[in-house]
Write an enzyme that holds these catalytic residues in place. Structure first.
Site, PDB file in Angstrom:
ATOM      1  N   HIS A  44      -1.694   1.313  -4.077  1.00 35.11           N
ATOM      2  CA  HIS A  44      -2.039   2.731  -3.962  1.00 35.11           C
ATOM      3  C   HIS A  44      -1.135   3.616  -4.822  1.00 35.11           C
ATOM      4  CE1 HIS A  44      -4.148   1.832   0.128  1.00 35.11           C
ATOM      5  NE2 HIS A  44      -4.896   1.548  -0.919  1.00 35.11           N
TER       6      HIS A  44
ATOM      7  N   PRO B  59       4.081  -4.268  15.570  1.00 35.07           N
ATOM      8  CA  PRO B  59       4.266  -4.090  17.021  1.00 35.07           C
ATOM      9  C   PRO B  59       2.938  -3.929  17.766  1.00 35.07           C
ATOM     10  CG  PRO B  59       5.091  -2.162  15.802  1.00 35.07           C
ATOM     11  CD  PRO B  59       4.669  -3.165  14.787  1.00 35.07           C
TER      12      PRO B  59
ATOM     13  N   GLN C  29       0.839  -1.197   0.000  1.00 40.21           N
ATOM     14  CA  GLN C  29       0.000   0.000   0.000  1.00 40.21           C
ATOM     15  C   GLN C  29       0.872   1.244   0.000  1.00 40.21           C
ATOM     16  OE1 GLN C  29      -3.500  -0.627   2.991  1.00 40.21           O
ATOM     17  NE2 GLN C  29      -1.892  -2.034   3.586  1.00 40.21           N
TER      18      GLN C  29
ATOM     19  N   GLY D   4       3.059  -4.500   8.905  1.00 39.04           N
ATOM     20  CA  GLY D   4       3.018  -3.057   9.144  1.00 39.04           C
ATOM     21  C   GLY D   4       1.828  -2.345   8.563  1.00 39.04           C
ATOM     22  N   THR D   5       0.661  -2.986   8.582  1.00 40.59           N
ATOM     23  CA  THR D   5      -0.539  -2.263   8.151  1.00 40.59           C
ATOM     24  C   THR D   5      -1.617  -2.353   9.226  1.00 40.59           C
ATOM     25  OG1 THR D   5      -2.319  -2.088   6.505  1.00 40.59           O
ATOM     26  CG2 THR D   5      -1.354  -4.274   6.800  1.00 40.59           C
TER      27      THR D   5
ATOM     28  N   CYS E  21      -5.862   5.312 -20.100  1.00 38.90           N
ATOM     29  CA  CYS E  21      -5.266   4.056 -20.582  1.00 38.90           C
ATOM     30  C   CYS E  21      -4.289   3.448 -19.580  1.00 38.90           C
ATOM     31  CB  CYS E  21      -4.580   4.275 -21.926  1.00 38.90           C
ATOM     32  SG  CYS E  21      -3.090   5.285 -21.844  1.00 38.90           S
TER      33      CYS E  21
ATOM     34  N   ASP F 197       6.010   4.896  -1.574  1.00 37.53           N
ATOM     35  CA  ASP F 197       7.307   5.555  -1.388  1.00 37.53           C
ATOM     36  C   ASP F 197       8.431   5.032  -2.279  1.00 37.53           C
ATOM     37  OD1 ASP F 197       7.954   3.102  -0.157  1.00 37.53           O
ATOM     38  OD2 ASP F 197       7.478   3.874   1.846  1.00 37.53           O
TER      39      ASP F 197
END
Ligand code: OAD
Ligand code: ZN
Length: 260
Positions: free
Chosen positions: A131, A227, A113, A200-201, A142, A116
Protein backbone atom coordinates in the site's frame (compact mmCIF):
# COMPACT_ATOMS: atom_id res chain seq x y z
CA UNK A 1 4.01 -26.93 28.37
CA UNK A 2 0.94 -24.67 28.05
CA UNK A 3 -1.20 -24.30 24.94
CA UNK A 4 0.45 -21.00 24.02
CA UNK A 5 3.89 -22.50 24.36
CA UNK A 6 2.88 -25.48 22.23
CA UNK A 7 1.48 -23.17 19.53
CA UNK A 8 4.76 -21.22 19.44
CA UNK A 9 6.72 -24.48 19.12
CA UNK A 10 4.51 -25.59 16.24
CA UNK A 11 4.94 -22.24 14.51
CA UNK A 12 8.71 -22.52 14.89
CA UNK A 13 8.67 -26.05 13.44
CA UNK A 14 6.68 -24.89 10.40
CA UNK A 15 8.88 -21.86 9.79
CA UNK A 16 12.08 -23.81 10.38
CA UNK A 17 11.00 -26.54 7.94
CA UNK A 18 9.91 -24.11 5.21
CA UNK A 19 11.87 -23.22 2.09
CA UNK A 20 10.21 -19.90 1.37
CA UNK A 21 8.54 -18.29 4.36
CA UNK A 22 6.81 -14.97 3.70
CA UNK A 23 5.20 -12.60 6.20
CA UNK A 24 2.04 -10.66 5.45
CA UNK A 25 1.71 -7.68 7.77
CA UNK A 26 -1.15 -5.37 8.72
CA UNK A 27 -1.73 -2.40 10.99
CA UNK A 28 -1.72 -4.57 14.15
CA UNK A 29 2.07 -4.92 13.93
CA UNK A 30 2.43 -1.17 14.45
CA UNK A 31 -0.27 -0.90 17.14
CA UNK A 32 2.36 -1.34 19.83
CA UNK A 33 4.25 1.59 18.29
CA UNK A 34 1.26 3.78 19.12
CA UNK A 35 -0.26 3.89 15.61
CA UNK A 36 -4.00 3.18 15.65
CA UNK A 37 -5.30 0.39 13.41
CA UNK A 38 -8.05 1.04 10.82
CA UNK A 39 -10.86 -1.20 11.99
CA UNK A 40 -12.05 -2.11 15.49
CA UNK A 41 -12.14 0.06 18.60
CA UNK A 42 -10.05 3.22 18.19
CA UNK A 43 -9.42 2.47 14.48
CA UNK A 44 -9.06 5.34 12.02
CA UNK A 45 -11.90 4.15 9.79
CA UNK A 46 -14.02 3.43 12.87
CA UNK A 47 -13.56 7.08 13.80
CA UNK A 48 -13.88 8.83 10.45
CA UNK A 49 -15.57 6.22 8.23
CA UNK A 50 -13.97 4.38 5.31
CA UNK A 51 -12.72 6.70 2.58
CA UNK A 52 -14.76 6.82 -0.62
CA UNK A 53 -13.94 4.17 -3.19
CA UNK A 54 -13.41 6.81 -5.86
CA UNK A 55 -10.58 8.65 -4.09
CA UNK A 56 -8.17 7.92 -6.92
CA UNK A 57 -10.64 9.06 -9.54
CA UNK A 58 -11.02 12.34 -7.66
CA UNK A 59 -7.25 12.74 -7.61
CA UNK A 60 -7.08 12.21 -11.37
CA UNK A 61 -9.93 14.63 -11.96
CA UNK A 62 -8.49 17.42 -9.83
CA UNK A 63 -4.89 16.76 -8.71
CA UNK A 64 -4.35 20.38 -7.64
CA UNK A 65 -7.21 20.19 -5.19
CA UNK A 66 -5.96 16.84 -3.90
CA UNK A 67 -2.48 18.25 -3.29
CA UNK A 68 -3.83 21.39 -1.62
CA UNK A 69 -5.80 19.16 0.72
CA UNK A 70 -2.71 17.02 1.41
CA UNK A 71 -0.59 20.04 2.18
CA UNK A 72 -3.01 21.67 4.62
CA UNK A 73 -3.10 19.84 7.97
CA UNK A 74 -6.24 21.66 9.15
CA UNK A 75 -8.25 20.19 6.23
CA UNK A 76 -8.55 16.82 7.92
CA UNK A 77 -7.83 16.77 11.68
CA UNK A 78 -8.39 13.01 12.21
CA UNK A 79 -5.92 12.12 9.47
CA UNK A 80 -3.48 14.71 10.71
CA UNK A 81 -3.63 13.08 14.13
CA UNK A 82 -2.97 9.72 12.46
CA UNK A 83 0.00 11.13 10.53
CA UNK A 84 1.39 12.67 13.68
CA UNK A 85 1.17 9.30 15.44
CA UNK A 86 3.20 7.82 12.56
CA UNK A 87 5.76 10.62 12.75
CA UNK A 88 6.25 10.01 16.47
CA UNK A 89 6.35 6.22 16.18
CA UNK A 90 9.40 4.00 16.59
CA UNK A 91 9.63 0.38 15.42
CA UNK A 92 8.62 -2.10 18.14
CA UNK A 93 9.79 -5.59 19.12
CA UNK A 94 7.56 -7.10 16.40
CA UNK A 95 9.30 -5.16 13.61
CA UNK A 96 12.71 -6.10 14.99
CA UNK A 97 11.71 -9.77 15.32
CA UNK A 98 10.82 -9.88 11.62
CA UNK A 99 14.18 -8.32 10.74
CA UNK A 100 15.91 -10.98 12.87
CA UNK A 101 14.02 -13.69 10.98
CA UNK A 102 15.18 -12.13 7.73
CA UNK A 103 18.78 -12.09 8.99
CA UNK A 104 18.54 -15.73 10.10
CA UNK A 105 17.68 -16.49 6.47
CA UNK A 106 14.34 -18.14 7.23
CA UNK A 107 12.16 -15.20 6.20
CA UNK A 108 12.41 -14.59 2.47
CA UNK A 109 10.07 -11.61 2.14
CA UNK A 110 7.88 -9.27 4.13
CA UNK A 111 4.76 -8.06 2.35
CA UNK A 112 3.40 -5.20 4.41
CA UNK A 113 0.19 -3.26 4.08
CA UNK A 114 1.59 -0.62 6.41
CA UNK A 115 2.68 2.72 5.02
CA UNK A 116 4.45 3.88 8.19
CA UNK A 117 8.06 3.15 7.13
CA UNK A 118 8.72 1.29 10.40
CA UNK A 119 9.96 -1.88 8.67
CA UNK A 120 12.59 0.15 6.84
CA UNK A 121 13.60 1.93 10.03
CA UNK A 122 13.91 -1.43 11.81
CA UNK A 123 16.29 -2.60 9.06
CA UNK A 124 14.10 -4.75 6.77
CA UNK A 125 15.62 -5.26 3.33
CA UNK A 126 13.47 -7.91 1.69
CA UNK A 127 10.32 -5.82 1.77
CA UNK A 128 7.30 -5.12 -0.44
CA UNK A 129 5.09 -2.23 0.66
CA UNK A 130 1.86 -3.14 -1.09
CA UNK A 131 0.00 0.00 0.00
CA UNK A 132 3.01 2.26 -0.45
CA UNK A 133 5.07 4.29 1.99
CA UNK A 134 3.85 7.61 3.27
CA UNK A 135 7.33 9.12 3.47
CA UNK A 136 7.52 8.90 -0.33
CA UNK A 137 5.83 10.25 -3.46
CA UNK A 138 5.42 8.30 -6.69
CA UNK A 139 4.92 9.00 -10.39
CA UNK A 140 1.71 7.40 -11.61
CA UNK A 141 3.27 6.96 -15.07
CA UNK A 142 6.70 5.39 -14.65
CA UNK A 143 6.47 4.38 -10.94
CA UNK A 144 9.58 6.38 -9.98
CA UNK A 145 9.65 7.19 -6.25
CA UNK A 146 11.22 10.01 -4.27
CA UNK A 147 11.22 11.12 -0.64
CA UNK A 148 8.36 13.55 0.01
CA UNK A 149 10.85 16.39 0.49
CA UNK A 150 12.24 15.99 -3.04
CA UNK A 151 9.58 18.41 -4.35
CA UNK A 152 8.90 21.91 -3.06
CA UNK A 153 5.15 21.88 -3.96
CA UNK A 154 5.24 25.53 -4.93
CA UNK A 155 3.71 24.62 -8.26
CA UNK A 156 0.90 22.11 -8.11
CA UNK A 157 0.53 19.37 -9.10
CA UNK A 158 4.12 18.13 -8.96
CA UNK A 159 5.11 16.43 -12.22
CA UNK A 160 7.58 13.63 -12.86
CA UNK A 161 10.92 14.99 -14.08
CA UNK A 162 11.43 11.72 -15.99
CA UNK A 163 8.16 11.27 -17.87
CA UNK A 164 5.98 14.29 -17.07
CA UNK A 165 3.14 12.30 -15.46
CA UNK A 166 1.37 13.29 -12.25
CA UNK A 167 3.13 12.69 -8.96
CA UNK A 168 1.07 11.65 -5.93
CA UNK A 169 1.71 10.36 -2.45
CA UNK A 170 3.04 6.79 -2.61
CA UNK A 171 0.26 5.56 -0.30
CA UNK A 172 -2.20 3.59 -2.43
CA UNK A 173 -5.64 5.21 -2.35
CA UNK A 174 -8.98 3.48 -2.43
CA UNK A 175 -9.78 2.72 -6.06
CA UNK A 176 -6.15 3.06 -7.12
CA UNK A 177 -4.47 0.09 -8.79
CA UNK A 178 -1.51 -1.34 -6.87
CA UNK A 179 1.59 -0.28 -8.87
CA UNK A 180 2.56 -3.03 -11.33
CA UNK A 181 6.03 -3.85 -9.98
CA UNK A 182 4.59 -4.15 -6.47
CA UNK A 183 1.67 -6.39 -7.33
CA UNK A 184 3.96 -8.59 -9.46
CA UNK A 185 6.34 -9.03 -6.54
CA UNK A 186 3.43 -9.94 -4.22
CA UNK A 187 2.09 -12.63 -6.54
CA UNK A 188 5.55 -13.99 -7.26
CA UNK A 189 6.35 -14.25 -3.54
CA UNK A 190 2.97 -15.75 -2.66
CA UNK A 191 3.34 -18.34 -5.43
CA UNK A 192 6.78 -19.33 -4.13
CA UNK A 193 5.68 -19.28 -0.50
CA UNK A 194 5.26 -22.55 1.42
CA UNK A 195 4.68 -20.94 4.83
CA UNK A 196 2.95 -17.61 5.33
CA UNK A 197 2.98 -15.84 8.67
CA UNK A 198 0.06 -13.42 8.82
CA UNK A 199 0.67 -10.72 11.41
CA UNK A 200 -1.77 -8.13 12.71
CA UNK A 201 -4.11 -7.87 9.76
CA UNK A 202 -7.89 -8.20 9.67
CA UNK A 203 -7.35 -9.88 6.26
CA UNK A 204 -10.31 -8.04 4.78
CA UNK A 205 -8.64 -5.83 2.16
CA UNK A 206 -7.92 -7.35 -1.23
CA UNK A 207 -5.69 -8.27 -2.98
CA UNK A 208 -3.54 -8.63 0.18
CA UNK A 209 -6.13 -10.88 1.83
CA UNK A 210 -5.94 -13.27 -1.12
CA UNK A 211 -2.23 -14.11 -0.62
CA UNK A 212 -2.68 -16.38 2.43
CA UNK A 213 -5.57 -18.12 0.68
CA UNK A 214 -3.33 -18.65 -2.35
CA UNK A 215 -0.60 -20.18 -0.17
CA UNK A 216 -3.10 -22.51 1.45
CA UNK A 217 -4.50 -23.59 -1.93
CA UNK A 218 -0.95 -24.39 -3.07
CA UNK A 219 -0.48 -26.71 -0.09
CA UNK A 220 1.54 -24.30 2.04
CA UNK A 221 1.02 -23.63 5.74
CA UNK A 222 -0.44 -20.62 7.47
CA UNK A 223 0.48 -19.13 10.83
CA UNK A 224 -1.64 -16.31 12.22
CA UNK A 225 -0.43 -13.90 14.91
CA UNK A 226 -3.26 -11.69 16.09
CA UNK A 227 -5.01 -11.13 19.43
CA UNK A 228 -8.37 -11.40 17.64
CA UNK A 229 -9.89 -13.91 15.24
CA UNK A 230 -10.05 -13.03 11.53
CA UNK A 231 -11.62 -14.64 8.47
CA UNK A 232 -8.31 -16.54 8.08
CA UNK A 233 -8.28 -18.04 11.56
CA UNK A 234 -10.15 -21.21 10.58
CA UNK A 235 -7.74 -21.79 7.73
CA UNK A 236 -4.61 -21.30 9.82
CA UNK A 237 -2.44 -24.28 10.77
CA UNK A 238 -1.27 -22.46 13.88
CA UNK A 239 -2.82 -19.46 15.59
CA UNK A 240 -0.82 -17.38 18.03
CA UNK A 241 -3.39 -15.36 19.93
CA UNK A 242 -1.73 -12.23 21.23
CA UNK A 243 0.20 -9.10 20.30
CA UNK A 244 2.93 -9.43 17.68
CA UNK A 245 5.34 -7.38 19.82
CA UNK A 246 5.25 -10.14 22.43
CA UNK A 247 4.83 -13.29 20.37
CA UNK A 248 7.14 -12.71 17.40
CA UNK A 249 10.22 -12.29 19.65
CA UNK A 250 9.29 -15.62 21.30
CA UNK A 251 9.23 -17.26 17.88
CA UNK A 252 12.59 -15.75 16.96
CA UNK A 253 14.21 -16.85 20.21
CA UNK A 254 13.32 -20.46 19.45
CA UNK A 255 14.08 -20.20 15.74
CA UNK A 256 17.62 -19.12 16.57
CA UNK A 257 18.17 -22.48 18.32
CA UNK A 258 16.58 -24.26 15.36
CA UNK A 259 18.83 -22.66 12.79
CA UNK A 260 22.24 -23.04 14.53
P1 OAD B 1 -7.15 -3.43 10.31
O1 OAD B 1 -7.34 -2.23 11.15
O2 OAD B 1 -8.23 -3.84 9.40
O3 OAD B 1 -6.82 -4.69 11.24
C1 OAD B 1 -5.88 -4.61 12.27
C2 OAD B 1 -5.68 -5.99 12.87
O4 OAD B 1 -4.66 -5.89 13.85
C3 OAD B 1 -6.92 -6.56 13.58
O5 OAD B 1 -7.15 -7.88 13.12
C4 OAD B 1 -6.51 -6.56 15.05
O6 OAD B 1 -7.07 -7.66 15.77
C5 OAD B 1 -5.01 -6.68 14.95
N1 OAD B 1 -4.24 -6.19 16.11
C6 OAD B 1 -4.53 -5.18 16.96
N2 OAD B 1 -3.54 -5.02 17.87
C7 OAD B 1 -2.59 -5.94 17.57
C8 OAD B 1 -1.31 -6.28 18.14
N3 OAD B 1 -0.80 -5.63 19.19
N4 OAD B 1 -0.63 -7.29 17.56
C9 OAD B 1 -1.12 -7.95 16.50
N5 OAD B 1 -2.30 -7.69 15.93
C10 OAD B 1 -3.03 -6.68 16.45
O7 OAD B 1 -5.75 -3.20 9.53
P2 OAD B 1 -5.21 -3.93 8.20
O8 OAD B 1 -5.59 -5.35 8.16
O9 OAD B 1 -3.79 -3.57 8.08
O10 OAD B 1 -5.16 0.44 3.52
O11 OAD B 1 -6.02 -3.15 7.08
C11 OAD B 1 -5.70 -3.32 5.73
C12 OAD B 1 -5.75 -2.03 4.97
O12 OAD B 1 -6.99 -1.35 5.22
C13 OAD B 1 -4.70 -1.01 5.37
O13 OAD B 1 -3.46 -1.21 4.77
C14 OAD B 1 -5.32 0.29 4.93
C15 OAD B 1 -6.76 0.07 5.30
O14 OAD B 1 -7.68 0.70 4.45
C16 OAD B 1 -4.57 1.54 3.01
O15 OAD B 1 -4.16 2.45 3.69
C17 OAD B 1 -4.48 1.58 1.52
ZN1 ZN C 1 7.37 9.30 -14.34
Amino acid sequence: MGDDERAIERAVDLIGASNHAVVLVGAGLSAESGIPTFRGAGGLWTKVGEPSMNGYEQFLRDPIRWWEHQLSPEADPARTEFREAIDRAEPNAGHYALVSMEKLGVLKMTITQNVDNLHVRAGAVRLVEIHGNRTKVRCIGCEARWPREAFDYEELPPLCPECGSLVKGDTVMFGEPIPPSVIDACFRESAACDCMIVCGTSATVFPAASFPRMVKENGGTLIEVNPNPTPLSDMADVTLRGPTGELLPEVVKRLSYWTI
